[in-house]
Design an enzyme around this catalytic site. Structure first.
Site, PDB file in Angstrom:
ATOM      1  N   THR A  13       0.833  -1.211   0.000  1.00 57.66           N
ATOM      2  CA  THR A  13       0.000   0.000   0.000  1.00 57.66           C
ATOM      3  C   THR A  13       0.870   1.265   0.000  1.00 57.66           C
ATOM      4  O   THR A  13       0.468   2.283  -0.566  1.00 57.66           O
ATOM      5  CB  THR A  13      -0.964   0.030   1.197  1.00 57.66           C
ATOM      6  OG1 THR A  13      -0.230   0.070   2.415  1.00 57.66           O
ATOM      7  CG2 THR A  13      -1.904  -1.157   1.182  1.00 57.66           C
ATOM      8  N   HIS A 110       8.605   3.366   8.887  1.00 55.21           N
ATOM      9  CA  HIS A 110       8.359   2.512  10.058  1.00 55.21           C
ATOM     10  C   HIS A 110       7.058   2.970  10.733  1.00 55.21           C
ATOM     11  O   HIS A 110       6.851   4.174  10.924  1.00 55.21           O
ATOM     12  CB  HIS A 110       9.528   2.611  11.047  1.00 55.21           C
ATOM     13  CG  HIS A 110       9.350   1.707  12.224  1.00 55.21           C
ATOM     14  ND1 HIS A 110       9.585   0.353  12.149  1.00 55.21           N
ATOM     15  CD2 HIS A 110       8.899   1.950  13.485  1.00 55.21           C
ATOM     16  CE1 HIS A 110       9.298  -0.196  13.319  1.00 55.21           C
ATOM     17  NE2 HIS A 110       8.879   0.749  14.141  1.00 55.21           N
TER      18      HIS A 110
HETATM   19  C1  GAR Z   1       3.770  -0.742   6.706  1.00 59.21           C
HETATM   20  O1  GAR Z   1       2.929  -0.475   7.791  1.00 59.21           O
HETATM   21  C2  GAR Z   1       5.196  -0.368   7.032  1.00 59.21           C
HETATM   22  O2  GAR Z   1       5.290   0.778   7.822  1.00 59.21           O
HETATM   23  C3  GAR Z   1       5.652  -1.583   7.782  1.00 59.21           C
HETATM   24  O3  GAR Z   1       5.111  -2.665   7.055  1.00 59.21           O
HETATM   25  C4  GAR Z   1       3.869  -2.248   6.467  1.00 59.21           C
HETATM   26  C5  GAR Z   1       3.890  -2.592   5.006  1.00 59.21           C
HETATM   27  O4  GAR Z   1       2.648  -2.338   4.404  1.00 59.21           O
HETATM   28  N1  GAR Z   1       7.079  -1.629   7.874  1.00 59.21           N
HETATM   29  C6  GAR Z   1       7.717  -2.097   8.966  1.00 59.21           C
HETATM   30  O5  GAR Z   1       7.154  -2.560   9.931  1.00 59.21           O
HETATM   31  C7  GAR Z   1       9.242  -2.002   8.888  1.00 59.21           C
HETATM   32  N2  GAR Z   1       9.828  -2.230  10.169  1.00 59.21           N
HETATM   33  P1  GAR Z   1       2.501  -2.187   2.822  1.00 59.21           P
HETATM   34  O6  GAR Z   1       3.208  -3.391   2.188  1.00 59.21           O
HETATM   35  O7  GAR Z   1       1.026  -2.232   2.589  1.00 59.21           O
HETATM   36  O8  GAR Z   1       3.136  -0.891   2.396  1.00 59.21           O
END
Ligand code: GAR
Length: 208
Positions: A13, A110
């Site tokens: 996302t 993060h």
């Molecule tokens: C997001 O919330 C990002 O901040 C987190 O993983 C999710 C990925 O969502 N990242 C971490 O936790 C890194 N330590 P997405 O694939 O839908 O962008």
């Protein structure tokens, strides 16, 4: 044009927020030249495909050991010749050779206000579970440069999000994404592409 490689592992996302921002012109002078996923089944890879962006999978499972995977990942990044690497939900320990090669040119999103709820073991939903378990009233998201520590690099931007009574890890995760992550990550790319961001003495600075 700021040539950017985006590394992903899951839903994508945040990648979508970048694709949309470039399409709508809120992110200027940025081109996503490649999306790299460690997970072959990541929805993020489909999003890249739908947007016509070159997308590759580099999975640790395809390599004999971690060092071979690290070299392959570095190779796939270098091939694309980026000015910037964006870790957008990339749940892989970043190879030290990649960090050295792209010093102050890798950013990560993060889902908390660093230094709260970050470091080893804090990723994805676990971050929001920990925030709720501690009972904080405010959480948020952070964009930071990546150094050799876990979530320890210079902080570029943060945005706070209120915790509500009755929040579950899932509702909180969604609100942090909507109100913070999908807002500040695009803003950071636009600022970097405009040449307004520098790193000095371990801190990030944004020129007016
Ligand atoms: C997001 O919330 C990002 O901040 C987190 O993983 C999710 C990925 O969502 N990242 C971490 O936790 C890194 N330590 P997405 O694939 O839908 O962008």
């Amino acid at each position: 044009m700021l040539k950017t490689v985006v590394c992903v592992s899951g839903g994508g996302t945040n990648l979508q927020a970048l694709i949309d921002g470039i399409g709508q012109g809120t992110i200027r002078n940025v081109q996503i030249v490649r999306v790299i996923s460690n997970n072959r089944n990541a929805r993020a890879l489909e999003r890249a495909g739908e947007a016509g962006i070159d997308a590759v999978c580099v999975s640790p499972r395809d390599y004999g050991d971690r060092e071979q995977f690290n070299e392959a990942l570095l190779h796939r990044v270098e091939e694309a010749g980026p000015d910037l690497v964006v870790l957008a939900g990339f749940l892989v320990v970043i190879p030290p050779q990649l960090i050295r090669r792209y010093e102050n040119r890798i950013i990560n999103i993060h889902p908390s206000l660093i230094p709260s709820f970050c470091g080893k073991g804090y990723y994805g939903l676990k971050v929001h579970e920990a925030a709720l378990a501690r009972g904080v009233r405010v959480t948020g998201a952070t964009v930071h440069f990546v150094d050799e520590g876990t979530d320890t690099g210079p902080i570029l931007m943060q945005k706070a999000v209120a915790v509500r009574d009755g929040d579950t890890p899932e509702t909180l995760q969604r609100r942090v994404m909507e109100e913070a992550e999908w807002v500040i990550l695009p803003q950071c790319l636009d600022l970097i592409a405009a040449g307004r961001v520098t790193v000095a003495d371990g801190k990030a600075h944004i020129a007016e």
